[in-house]
Design a protein around this motif. Sequence first.
Motif, short mmCIF file in Angstrom:
data_model
loop_
_atom_site.label_atom_id
_atom_site.label_comp_id
_atom_site.label_asym_id
_atom_site.label_seq_id
_atom_site.Cartn_x
_atom_site.Cartn_y
_atom_site.Cartn_z
N THR A 61 39.58 27.46 31.91
CA THR A 61 39.74 26.07 31.46
C THR A 61 38.47 25.55 30.81
O THR A 61 38.51 24.87 29.78
CB THR A 61 40.13 25.19 32.65
N LEU A 116 45.05 27.67 22.31
CA LEU A 116 43.78 27.97 21.64
C LEU A 116 44.01 28.79 20.38
O LEU A 116 43.36 28.56 19.35
CB LEU A 116 42.86 28.73 22.61
N PHE A 165 41.89 17.56 29.69
CA PHE A 165 41.12 18.60 30.37
C PHE A 165 41.06 18.34 31.88
O PHE A 165 41.08 19.28 32.68
CB PHE A 165 39.71 18.68 29.78
N LEU A 196 44.25 19.50 33.26
CA LEU A 196 44.27 20.96 33.35
C LEU A 196 43.53 21.45 34.58
O LEU A 196 43.97 22.39 35.25
CB LEU A 196 43.65 21.56 32.08
N ASN A 201 49.65 29.37 28.63
CA ASN A 201 49.69 28.16 27.80
C ASN A 201 48.34 27.88 27.15
O ASN A 201 48.26 27.49 25.97
CB ASN A 201 50.12 26.97 28.64
N LEU A 202 47.26 28.07 27.91
CA LEU A 202 45.93 27.83 27.36
C LEU A 202 45.65 28.79 26.20
O LEU A 202 45.10 28.39 25.16
CB LEU A 202 44.87 28.02 28.45
N CYS A 203 46.00 30.06 26.38
CA CYS A 203 45.73 31.05 25.34
C CYS A 203 46.51 30.74 24.06
O CYS A 203 45.96 30.79 22.96
CB CYS A 203 46.08 32.44 25.86
N PHE A 232 38.10 27.15 27.47
CA PHE A 232 39.05 26.52 26.55
C PHE A 232 38.47 25.20 26.04
O PHE A 232 38.53 24.91 24.84
CB PHE A 232 40.37 26.30 27.26
N GLU A 233 37.92 24.42 26.93
CA GLU A 233 37.34 23.13 26.55
C GLU A 233 36.18 23.32 25.58
O GLU A 233 36.05 22.59 24.59
CB GLU A 233 36.87 22.40 27.81
#
Length: 576
Positions: free
Chosen positions: A535, A450, A510, A513, A445-447, A538-539
């Motif tokens: 994470t 982004l 965040f 997350l 999900n993060l990928c 990502f932030e």
Amino acid sequence: MLTVAELLSGLGLLFIGLRLIGQHLRQAMGHRVRSALRMATASRWSGLLAGVLAGAITQSSNAVTLITANLVHGRVLSVNQAAPVVAGANAGTALLVFLATLDIRLVVLYLVAAAGLSIHFKLDTHALRRDWIWAGLGLALLFMGLDLIKHAPDALTLDDWRTLLGNGLSSPIALVIGIVIALITQSASTATILAVASLHTGFMTFDAAFWIMTGANLGSGAAVLVSGSGLKGSGRQLCLVHVMVKTGGSILVAAVWLALSARSATGVTVAPEHASSLLAVLFLAMQCVGALPVTLWRDAAIRVTARLTPADPVEQASQPHFIYYRAAEDPINALELARLEAERLTAALPDLLPDLDQEGAQTNVQTAGAAAARRHLLAGHRNVAAQTSAFLLTVVSQGLAREDLTRAAQEQSNLDSLQALQDTLAEFGGIVDAWGQERPQLLFNLCEALRTQVGLLADTVRVDVRVDAMPPIAAVPPGDRTQSGHASDPVDTHDLDTLIQLTGDRGALFERLRRQVMASDAHDDAEAQELLMATRLFERAVWLVRRIAIARREALDGVVAQAVDAVDRPVEPQGA
């Protein structure tokens, strides 16, 4: 023992002198050599002459090869332009061999005196003067070493020589000795200078000295291949050009020498007083005989090296599409070119992240290939960003008005943010790739999130800048160069506003997350730490995307304000 000590100290002084000459002459003339090479490669013959001069100045064909490889990598020269330079550099290094045949002991004493007095009276405080002083001292030490080598064996009798050498060095042994010396010293001229000194003392016959020189010439080509083993693409091609020059010249001159020797039962007879000079002439002949065919049939030689050298994907991705060194002479347009280059890099940001939806239908081999392609693209675009940053510094050094200087500072700031985002995405992508197909849903999900945000940022770049298939501008003739994407081109600011809103203060998200990481399906603490690092990256990436988007929005607002001011400004009546 005294003879051995004199011989070893002479060798030591010879090597110290060679190092000082090479190091300080390159520092004193390095910038001039680069400028001369840029200007003197309009034709293959002017490039050959430029290589001869560069080789004579640096006394190292390896150094000239490295300089030209850097210029090719920076798209200042093409491989075709650089090949004659590398070929000519070998002939330039013969200057030192000719100097070694002369008796200039009085000049050496004056050089040592001048260098010592200059250092004592602190005339070496200026960097350029210091390099010339130390280069002169190196030349003096080199000839002092040669003098010791020449006179060290004077105390040996004929019986001593027979004990050391028997009936003399055979041609194969002399050839191997030359190769070994060249591999150790990384220089063909060093071994040839030693052969010149040995001829002067009667240490060996001319035939043995010739084969030592031939072996040194071959060994120098092999030494370049060894030292350039990590090079790829154009750098490796230029190393192969160097090998062609060395090998071709050695084979042709050696073949002529063997033919002349075969005509006489006793071989070629050379008068002792002419032996040193003839050896220096033959050394120069080897370099010229090897360089001329490579220069004359340059295109064919480059095609051969291209077949032997696979293309380097990093080098291909390292080619700027807009900036080129001559553009810095026009600072106003140069700033626009730097902006266009940065926008092209921005448009390619999504390609630095894995597309997990697409990878789900790929095999492991295809996935590994995609990851390698991303790493190559990242390395290449990092190089382009570094070249653009150096280009901006060159533009600023030309002298800019306050408004243009402010714009240059803004472009540099945007470029710094872009480089930071490139590195962050690469590190994040590395974590995703390391998990393989068993990655947690959270990381998936993060990928994808982004990729969406970086894709929105890329969408704000003008379409005409985002075409990666377009040729680099350095490859286009100056008269045919046209630029698109000027400040007056219409840009839809809706995507920028949406992106700025999406990447706003998301502290609560965040924090959620991070809590999900602790409750995720990570199997151990190490995996949990990897997810936590992802994470954080990502932030940071989201923050950098927002920063770049805000800077782009402010720049567009500034363009609009300038246009409004231009329209509202009253027009002065003619003749006022």
